[in-house]
Design an enzyme around this catalytic site. Structure first.
Site, PDB file in Angstrom:
ATOM      1  N   SER A 139       0.872  -1.178   0.000  1.00 34.69           N
ATOM      2  CA  SER A 139       0.000   0.000   0.000  1.00 34.69           C
ATOM      3  C   SER A 139       0.905   1.222   0.000  1.00 34.69           C
ATOM      4  O   SER A 139       2.121   1.120   0.142  1.00 34.69           O
ATOM      5  CB  SER A 139      -0.926  -0.004   1.228  1.00 34.69           C
ATOM      6  OG  SER A 139      -0.178  -0.115   2.425  1.00 34.69           O
ATOM      7  N   ASP A 174      -6.750  -5.842  12.643  1.00 36.03           N
ATOM      8  CA  ASP A 174      -6.228  -5.407  11.349  1.00 36.03           C
ATOM      9  C   ASP A 174      -7.034  -6.115  10.251  1.00 36.03           C
ATOM     10  O   ASP A 174      -6.847  -7.303   9.992  1.00 36.03           O
ATOM     11  CB  ASP A 174      -4.739  -5.765  11.249  1.00 36.03           C
ATOM     12  CG  ASP A 174      -4.090  -5.246   9.966  1.00 36.03           C
ATOM     13  OD1 ASP A 174      -4.810  -4.712   9.114  1.00 36.03           O
ATOM     14  OD2 ASP A 174      -2.860  -5.397   9.831  1.00 36.03           O
ATOM     15  N   ILE A 175      -7.963  -5.383   9.630  1.00 36.35           N
ATOM     16  CA  ILE A 175      -8.829  -5.949   8.584  1.00 36.35           C
ATOM     17  C   ILE A 175      -8.101  -5.871   7.241  1.00 36.35           C
ATOM     18  O   ILE A 175      -7.851  -4.783   6.731  1.00 36.35           O
ATOM     19  CB  ILE A 175     -10.167  -5.196   8.494  1.00 36.35           C
ATOM     20  CG1 ILE A 175     -10.902  -5.236   9.831  1.00 36.35           C
ATOM     21  CG2 ILE A 175     -11.040  -5.776   7.399  1.00 36.35           C
ATOM     22  CD1 ILE A 175     -12.201  -4.444   9.841  1.00 36.35           C
ATOM     23  N   GLY A 176      -7.773  -7.033   6.683  1.00 36.29           N
ATOM     24  CA  GLY A 176      -6.988  -7.068   5.456  1.00 36.29           C
ATOM     25  C   GLY A 176      -5.526  -6.873   5.764  1.00 36.29           C
ATOM     26  O   GLY A 176      -4.887  -5.951   5.254  1.00 36.29           O
ATOM     27  N   GLY A 178      -2.804  -8.335   5.015  1.00 37.12           N
ATOM     28  CA  GLY A 178      -1.736  -8.576   4.059  1.00 37.12           C
ATOM     29  C   GLY A 178      -0.710  -9.549   4.595  1.00 37.12           C
ATOM     30  O   GLY A 178      -1.051 -10.584   5.183  1.00 37.12           O
ATOM     31  N   TRP A 179       0.554  -9.210   4.417  1.00 37.90           N
ATOM     32  CA  TRP A 179       1.641 -10.063   4.894  1.00 37.90           C
ATOM     33  C   TRP A 179       2.073  -9.699   6.317  1.00 37.90           C
ATOM     34  O   TRP A 179       3.167 -10.034   6.746  1.00 37.90           O
ATOM     35  CB  TRP A 179       2.839  -9.966   3.950  1.00 37.90           C
ATOM     36  CG  TRP A 179       2.585 -10.621   2.615  1.00 37.90           C
ATOM     37  CD1 TRP A 179       2.660 -11.946   2.313  1.00 37.90           C
ATOM     38  CD2 TRP A 179       2.198  -9.979   1.400  1.00 37.90           C
ATOM     39  NE1 TRP A 179       2.350 -12.170   0.993  1.00 37.90           N
ATOM     40  CE2 TRP A 179       2.064 -10.977   0.399  1.00 37.90           C
ATOM     41  CE3 TRP A 179       1.957  -8.654   1.047  1.00 37.90           C
ATOM     42  CZ2 TRP A 179       1.706 -10.684  -0.912  1.00 37.90           C
ATOM     43  CZ3 TRP A 179       1.593  -8.362  -0.266  1.00 37.90           C
ATOM     44  CH2 TRP A 179       1.475  -9.376  -1.223  1.00 37.90           C
ATOM     45  N   THR A 198      -7.102 -11.938   6.682  1.00 40.41           N
ATOM     46  CA  THR A 198      -6.857 -11.806   5.255  1.00 40.41           C
ATOM     47  C   THR A 198      -7.644 -12.884   4.524  1.00 40.41           C
ATOM     48  O   THR A 198      -8.022 -13.892   5.132  1.00 40.41           O
ATOM     49  CB  THR A 198      -5.353 -11.935   4.931  1.00 40.41           C
ATOM     50  OG1 THR A 198      -5.167 -11.881   3.503  1.00 40.41           O
ATOM     51  CG2 THR A 198      -4.787 -13.253   5.440  1.00 40.41           C
ATOM     52  N   GLU A 202      -1.686 -17.395   0.878  1.00 43.01           N
ATOM     53  CA  GLU A 202      -0.255 -17.095   0.786  1.00 43.01           C
ATOM     54  C   GLU A 202       0.113 -15.984   1.766  1.00 43.01           C
ATOM     55  O   GLU A 202       1.148 -16.043   2.432  1.00 43.01           O
ATOM     56  CB  GLU A 202       0.095 -16.679  -0.643  1.00 43.01           C
ATOM     57  CG  GLU A 202       0.031 -17.802  -1.658  1.00 43.01           C
ATOM     58  CD  GLU A 202       1.240 -18.716  -1.604  1.00 43.01           C
ATOM     59  OE1 GLU A 202       2.341 -18.227  -1.284  1.00 43.01           O
ATOM     60  OE2 GLU A 202       1.086 -19.919  -1.851  1.00 43.01           O
ATOM     61  N   CYS A 355      -0.802   2.857 -13.083  1.00 44.58           N
ATOM     62  CA  CYS A 355      -1.340   3.365 -11.815  1.00 44.58           C
ATOM     63  C   CYS A 355      -0.536   4.559 -11.312  1.00 44.58           C
ATOM     64  O   CYS A 355      -1.110   5.527 -10.790  1.00 44.58           O
ATOM     65  CB  CYS A 355      -1.366   2.247 -10.777  1.00 44.58           C
ATOM     66  SG  CYS A 355      -2.608   0.973 -11.098  1.00 44.58           S
TER      67      CYS A 355
END
Length: 383
Positions: A139, A174-176, A178-179, A198, A202, A355
């Site tokens: 992000s 922590d919503i979402g 990630g790693w 998540t 992976e 992007c």
């Protein structure tokens, strides 16, 4: 559908499609077969008809297939967006189809929520480890005082912790996740007890490894299945996958999970206009069923459930972040080239560069928004 472009650009065909394409470019400062970095070099005679018939989907796929080249796709995209090609680049049938789908179907339902995890985030940890910095933040970084990608990502994590006013022992969701970048940072540097969720297997596996020995729990779970109450909630780079039909449910869920006087930080890409649409190429190859929220959609959905305390926009920082990721991909792709096709490499290059150009053109924004629940004292957001 590939093209051997080792012999350079082709002579431009004298076709109606080519002349229409040139008319669209007129005034954009992007030329065909020019020598400037932002100029588009054509390697296949059917390029023009493909793009005119398929819009941005055709443009992106043609790049993946080697039908055209450009030294600075990011600058090309920025100039084309400034030129006003954003709406004209999508065919009417593409726009209509997505609006019909989004209007009649919940593209981000619980049954479909794992699609983006499997299609993008599960592509391979080895790829993202080379593209991202050691924090594994996928992000926007915070470049206010940073001069490296790693410094910008650490600053972003710390800024979020400061905005949440984290204290040792706090329960954080922590919503979402990630790693596990925020979970690890909040637990290691602020003594928080973090639960991260998540939809990517992976990501969950690597996040558990990265947070081993810390008071962090990582779950493979949809946000709609959450239980419990938390002192603080954070969501970084996940809201883009929620979808407008689920915004109200999302904020209602956050309010239910947030303890009285708690704080919630939402970190999300935002769009300038309240139109339910998606770029067809991004939707097909990068983030299936993703929808970027507008400010109106966020305020309308959150208003019944939470109190907005602060709203910060540092969208231009995403341009620098994406270009740093692109530099990493270019510099380290040889390490994983045996596992991924050339088409995948070009897909990632195109995605990151386009992007970056969109943020440079201020076509997209990056928002950090702080909400509270039944909070009585004044809130002053750090910067």
């Amino acid at each position: 559908m590939t093209s051997d472009n080792c012999f350079g650009p082709i002579a431009l065909p004298d076709t109606r499609a080519r002349h229409v394409f040139e008319q669209l470019l007129e005034g954009s400062r992007v030329a065909l077969n020019g020598e400037a970095p932002q100029d588009l070099r054509v390697y296949h005679p059917d390029f023009f008809s493909r793009v005119l018939h398929q819009g941005t989907l055709g443009l992106g796929e043609a790049y993946m297939d080697g039908w055209w080249e450009c030294d600075r796709i990011d600058e090309m995209a920025c100039r084309l967006l400034h030129h006003g090609l954003a709406e004209r680049a999508h065919t009417p049938s593409e726009r209509l189809l997505y609006r019909l789908q989004a209007g009649f179907f919940n593209l981000q339902s619980k049954a479909r929520s794992y699609i983006v995890g499997e299609a993008h985030y599960d592509l391979g940890n080895d790829l993202f480890e080379r593209m991202l910095d050691p924090t594994m933040c996928y992000s926007c970084g915070y470049w206010k005082e940073a001069d490296t990608l790693h410094g910008a990502q650490q600053a972003k994590l710390e800024l979020a912790c400061r905005k949440l006013q984290l204290e040792p022992g706090m329960r954080v969701l922590d919503i979402g996740c990630g790693w596990g970048s925020f979970a690890e940072h909040a637990a290691r540097h602020h003594g928080a007890f973090v639960t991260g969720i998540t939809i990517s297997r992976e990501q969950a596996e690597l996040a558990r490894q990265r947070c081993e020995g810390l008071p962090v729990t990582i779950e493979l779970e949809d946000y709609r299945d959450l239980t419990g109450r938390f002192d603080r909630i954070v969501s970084i780079g996940m809201f883009e996958h929620v979808g407008h039909r689920n915004y109200s449910t999302y904020f209602e869920t956050v309010a239910q999970r947030l303890a009285p006087e708690g704080l919630f930080l939402l970190h999300t890409i935002g769009c300038n206009h309240s139109e339910i649409t998606a770029d067809p190429w991004i939707n097909k190859y990068i983030f299936p069923n993703g929808v970027l929220p507008s400010a109106m959609y966020i305020t309308r959905a959150s208003e019944p459930h939470l109190l907005m305390e602060d709203w910060q926009n540092f969208g231009p920082d995403y341009d620098r972040t994406l270009m740093a990721w692109l530099d990493n991909v270019d510099a380290r792709w040889h390490e994983i080239a045996h596992r991924y096709s050339e088409r995948t490499r070009r897909m990632f290059r195109y995605y990151l560069a386009v992007c970056a150009g969109a943020f440079r053109a201020r076509h997209l924004q990056l928002w950090q928004i702080v909400f509270s629940d039944d909070r009585h004292e004044r809130y002053d957001a750090p910067r």
